[in-house]
Motif scaffolding. Structure first.
Motif, PDB file in Angstrom:
ATOM      1  N   GLY A 114       0.772  -1.257   0.094  1.00  0.00           N
ATOM      2  CA  GLY A 114       0.029   0.170  -0.014  1.00  0.00           C
ATOM      3  C   GLY A 114       0.884   1.277   0.174  1.00  0.00           C
ATOM      4  N   PRO A 115       0.200   2.262   0.012  1.00  0.00           N
ATOM      5  CA  PRO A 115       1.105   3.637  -0.148  1.00  0.00           C
ATOM      6  C   PRO A 115       2.043   3.766   1.059  1.00  0.00           C
ATOM      7  CG  PRO A 115      -1.354   4.224   0.025  1.00  0.00           C
ATOM      8  CD  PRO A 115      -1.210   2.700  -0.340  1.00  0.00           C
ATOM      9  N   LEU A 116       3.073   4.379   0.950  1.00  0.00           N
ATOM     10  CA  LEU A 116       4.013   4.627   2.181  1.00  0.00           C
ATOM     11  C   LEU A 116       3.830   6.196   2.627  1.00  0.00           C
ATOM     12  CD1 LEU A 116       6.965   2.582   0.916  1.00  0.00           C
ATOM     13  CD2 LEU A 116       5.274   1.496   2.505  1.00  0.00           C
ATOM     14  N   MET A 117       3.528   6.449   3.663  1.00  0.00           N
ATOM     15  CA  MET A 117       3.561   7.804   4.153  1.00  0.00           C
ATOM     16  C   MET A 117       5.012   8.120   4.814  1.00  0.00           C
ATOM     17  SD  MET A 117       0.833   8.655   2.800  1.00  0.00           S
ATOM     18  CE  MET A 117       0.474  10.318   3.656  1.00  0.00           C
ATOM     19  N   VAL A 118       5.736   8.614   4.155  1.00  0.00           N
ATOM     20  CA  VAL A 118       7.083   9.039   5.061  1.00  0.00           C
ATOM     21  C   VAL A 118       7.308  10.690   5.285  1.00  0.00           C
ATOM     22  CG1 VAL A 118       9.562   8.914   4.608  1.00  0.00           C
ATOM     23  CG2 VAL A 118       8.143   7.428   3.514  1.00  0.00           C
ATOM     24  N   GLY A 119       7.495  10.656   6.564  1.00  0.00           N
ATOM     25  CA  GLY A 119       7.254  12.499   7.079  1.00  0.00           C
ATOM     26  C   GLY A 119       8.838  12.857   6.579  1.00  0.00           C
ATOM     27  N   GLU A 120       8.620  14.273   6.761  1.00  0.00           N
ATOM     28  CA  GLU A 120       9.891  14.922   6.070  1.00  0.00           C
ATOM     29  C   GLU A 120      11.066  14.754   6.916  1.00  0.00           C
ATOM     30  OE1 GLU A 120      11.011  19.734   5.838  1.00  0.00           O
ATOM     31  OE2 GLU A 120       9.235  19.138   6.307  1.00  0.00           O
ATOM     32  N   VAL A 121      11.194  14.641   8.204  1.00  0.00           N
ATOM     33  CA  VAL A 121      12.159  14.396   9.008  1.00  0.00           C
ATOM     34  C   VAL A 121      12.755  12.938   8.712  1.00  0.00           C
ATOM     35  CG1 VAL A 121      13.139  13.940  11.250  1.00  0.00           C
ATOM     36  CG2 VAL A 121      11.601  15.866  10.672  1.00  0.00           C
ATOM     37  N   VAL A 122      11.874  11.979   8.415  1.00  0.00           N
ATOM     38  CA  VAL A 122      12.243  10.641   8.078  1.00  0.00           C
ATOM     39  C   VAL A 122      13.184  10.473   6.669  1.00  0.00           C
ATOM     40  CG1 VAL A 122      11.853   8.071   7.737  1.00  0.00           C
ATOM     41  CG2 VAL A 122      10.806   9.573   9.581  1.00  0.00           C
ATOM     42  N   TYR A 161      29.458  19.183  10.334  1.00  0.00           N
ATOM     43  CA  TYR A 161      29.915  20.561  10.311  1.00  0.00           C
ATOM     44  C   TYR A 161      28.537  21.416  10.262  1.00  0.00           C
ATOM     45  CZ  TYR A 161      29.109  20.191   5.069  1.00  0.00           C
ATOM     46  OH  TYR A 161      28.844  20.118   4.033  1.00  0.00           O
ATOM     47  N   VAL A 162      27.357  21.020   9.965  1.00  0.00           N
ATOM     48  CA  VAL A 162      26.212  21.712   9.908  1.00  0.00           C
ATOM     49  C   VAL A 162      25.828  22.149  11.236  1.00  0.00           C
ATOM     50  CG1 VAL A 162      23.727  21.901   9.251  1.00  0.00           C
ATOM     51  CG2 VAL A 162      25.220  20.912   7.660  1.00  0.00           C
ATOM     52  N   GLY A 163      26.004  20.936  12.119  1.00  0.00           N
ATOM     53  CA  GLY A 163      25.576  21.395  13.670  1.00  0.00           C
ATOM     54  C   GLY A 163      26.678  22.523  14.081  1.00  0.00           C
ATOM     55  N   GLU A 164      27.902  22.247  13.871  1.00  0.00           N
ATOM     56  CA  GLU A 164      28.929  23.446  14.004  1.00  0.00           C
ATOM     57  C   GLU A 164      28.416  24.589  13.778  1.00  0.00           C
ATOM     58  OE1 GLU A 164      32.868  22.491  14.003  1.00  0.00           O
ATOM     59  OE2 GLU A 164      32.759  20.512  14.860  1.00  0.00           O
ATOM     60  N   ALA A 165      27.804  24.749  12.535  1.00  0.00           N
ATOM     61  CA  ALA A 165      27.642  26.204  11.932  1.00  0.00           C
ATOM     62  C   ALA A 165      26.294  26.683  12.681  1.00  0.00           C
ATOM     63  CB  ALA A 165      27.087  25.800  10.446  1.00  0.00           C
ATOM     64  N   VAL A 166      25.268  25.607  13.206  1.00  0.00           N
ATOM     65  CA  VAL A 166      24.120  26.322  13.924  1.00  0.00           C
ATOM     66  C   VAL A 166      24.806  26.765  15.220  1.00  0.00           C
ATOM     67  CG1 VAL A 166      22.278  25.561  15.177  1.00  0.00           C
ATOM     68  CG2 VAL A 166      22.573  24.940  12.731  1.00  0.00           C
ATOM     69  N   THR A 190      21.789  21.972  -0.023  1.00  0.00           N
ATOM     70  CA  THR A 190      20.824  21.201   0.574  1.00  0.00           C
ATOM     71  C   THR A 190      20.199  21.612   1.995  1.00  0.00           C
ATOM     72  OG1 THR A 190      22.017  19.202  -0.228  1.00  0.00           O
ATOM     73  CG2 THR A 190      20.470  18.900   1.472  1.00  0.00           C
ATOM     74  N   VAL A 191      19.003  21.700   1.949  1.00  0.00           N
ATOM     75  CA  VAL A 191      18.243  22.519   3.179  1.00  0.00           C
ATOM     76  C   VAL A 191      18.299  21.388   4.395  1.00  0.00           C
ATOM     77  CG1 VAL A 191      16.404  23.681   3.900  1.00  0.00           C
ATOM     78  CG2 VAL A 191      17.538  24.380   1.496  1.00  0.00           C
ATOM     79  N   THR A 192      18.423  22.006   5.423  1.00  0.00           N
ATOM     80  CA  THR A 192      17.886  21.007   6.546  1.00  0.00           C
ATOM     81  C   THR A 192      17.469  21.938   7.803  1.00  0.00           C
ATOM     82  OG1 THR A 192      18.797  19.249   8.252  1.00  0.00           O
ATOM     83  CG2 THR A 192      20.009  21.210   7.676  1.00  0.00           C
ATOM     84  N   HIS A 193      16.866  21.446   8.959  1.00  0.00           N
ATOM     85  CA  HIS A 193      16.394  22.466   9.877  1.00  0.00           C
ATOM     86  C   HIS A 193      16.846  21.917  11.020  1.00  0.00           C
ATOM     87  CE1 HIS A 193      13.293  23.878   7.102  1.00  0.00           C
ATOM     88  NE2 HIS A 193      13.155  22.653   6.523  1.00  0.00           N
ATOM     89  N   ASP A 194      16.923  22.786  11.958  1.00  0.00           N
ATOM     90  CA  ASP A 194      17.562  22.758  13.563  1.00  0.00           C
ATOM     91  C   ASP A 194      16.923  23.305  14.290  1.00  0.00           C
ATOM     92  OD1 ASP A 194      19.083  22.918  15.951  1.00  0.00           O
ATOM     93  OD2 ASP A 194      20.760  21.655  14.665  1.00  0.00           O
ATOM     94  N   GLN A 195      15.554  22.828  14.981  1.00  0.00           N
ATOM     95  CA  GLN A 195      14.774  23.815  15.785  1.00  0.00           C
ATOM     96  C   GLN A 195      14.485  24.939  15.111  1.00  0.00           C
ATOM     97  OE1 GLN A 195      16.737  24.200  19.726  1.00  0.00           O
ATOM     98  NE2 GLN A 195      17.596  22.024  19.987  1.00  0.00           N
ATOM     99  N   ASP A 196      14.758  25.951  15.436  1.00  0.00           N
ATOM    100  CA  ASP A 196      13.989  27.320  15.295  1.00  0.00           C
ATOM    101  C   ASP A 196      14.861  27.903  13.988  1.00  0.00           C
ATOM    102  OD1 ASP A 196      16.139  27.841  16.920  1.00  0.00           O
ATOM    103  OD2 ASP A 196      15.524  29.795  17.267  1.00  0.00           O
ATOM    104  N   VAL A 197      16.061  27.384  13.475  1.00  0.00           N
ATOM    105  CA  VAL A 197      16.553  27.938  12.481  1.00  0.00           C
ATOM    106  C   VAL A 197      16.665  27.077  11.383  1.00  0.00           C
ATOM    107  CG1 VAL A 197      17.923  29.264  13.696  1.00  0.00           C
ATOM    108  CG2 VAL A 197      19.005  27.094  13.358  1.00  0.00           C
ATOM    109  N   THR A 198      17.079  27.325   9.869  1.00  0.00           N
ATOM    110  CA  THR A 198      17.139  26.708   8.854  1.00  0.00           C
ATOM    111  C   THR A 198      18.455  26.774   8.308  1.00  0.00           C
ATOM    112  OG1 THR A 198      14.596  26.918   8.318  1.00  0.00           O
ATOM    113  CG2 THR A 198      16.258  26.213   6.543  1.00  0.00           C
TER     114      THR A 198
END
Length: 257
Positions: A109-117, A125-130, A215-223
């Motif tokens: 059946g259809p697979l529902m995958v959330g944005e985070v998954v 280094y993205v975590g260090e940038a944040v 490539t875009v990612t999210h970390d709590q209140d920032v993008t």
């Protein structure tokens, strides 16, 4: 006396993607790619397409027809020898993935995958940038910590081997700092913009050669939008719309060529 290096041609790049080169020639190709970022980006794209196709073939569902899988494997091997190698393999990879997708749809059946998954895990280094972005905001709020808005990109490059992109004319630089990171010295540039508001541009040498599109990612209140060109990786961080940050990151990446 060093022996002359044979010119790197299209056949060498295709053989590199297909793991058909001896070690010495692979090193020569990699040295060539270090000085030709456009070619490097194209080769990295081919490597990813190759790996996606192989992953799809390795994870095929048991309900797939044997004839289809054999044909797909023959197609993968034959495309490496074709003059239309890159264009056709993209079509083949999409076709195989779509086929497996329909088989999975029919089976489960259809697979529902959330944005985070569905999102890939961003590099460390993205975590260090944040964290650097949040630190820059704290510094900006303190009177005893004046910002250093004047900076010399050539001096930064000489000291850190990090090339900074050309900033849009409407960006007002508020502070530039050299931050320690897990990979060595990094550069944190804080600016005020009309579209993104308070933004940070983080640059670091992660220790590995790669070409990664924005490539875009999210970390709590920032993008954050991150990308890498050769030996240097970048991350643009702000509390703003993801599409606006993505577009700004693409413009910054293009200014590096």
């Amino acid at each position: 006396m060093d022996r002359p290096v044979d010119p790197i041609g299209e056949a060498d790049l295709q053989a590199y993607v297909e793991d058909q080169l001896p070690v010495a020639r692979r090193i020569e190709v990699e040295a060539y790619l270090c000085h030709h970022p456009d070619e490097a980006m194209r080769v990295m794209s081919d490597l990813r397409i190759r790996d996606e196709l192989r992953l799809a073939l390795a994870a095929e569902p048991s309900t797939a027809r044997i004839e289809t899988l054999v044909a797909a494997r023959r197609l993968e091997g034959g495309l490496a020898r074709s003059s239309l190698f890159r264009r056709v393999r993209q079509i083949a990879a999409v076709g195989v993935l779509i086929t497996f997708g329909w088989l999975a749809h029919a089976e489960f059946g259809p697979l529902m995958v959330g944005e985070v998954v569905a999102s890939a895990i961003p590099p460390a280094y993205v975590g260090e940038a944040v964290r650097a972005h949040r630190t820059a905001l704290v510094r900006a709020s303190m009177r005893s910590q004046p910002g250093a808005s004047d900076y010399d990109p050539a001096e930064i490059r000489a000291a850190t081997a990090i090339v900074l992109p050309q900033l849009p004319k409407d960006w007002q630089v508020k502070d530039v700092q050299i931050f320690p990171s897990s990979y060595g010295p990094s550069v944190e540039l804080a600016a005020r913009t009309e579209t993104l508001g308070e933004v940070s541009l983080f640059a670091v040498r992660p220790g590995a050669f790669d070409v990664i599109p924005a490539t875009v990612t999210h970390d709590q209140d920032v993008t954050a939008a991150y990308w890498q060109i050769g030996d240097v990786a970048y991350a643009l961080v702000a509390k703003a719309d993801a599409r606006d940050i993505d577009e700004a990151a693409i413009r910054l990446a293009r200014s590096l060529y």
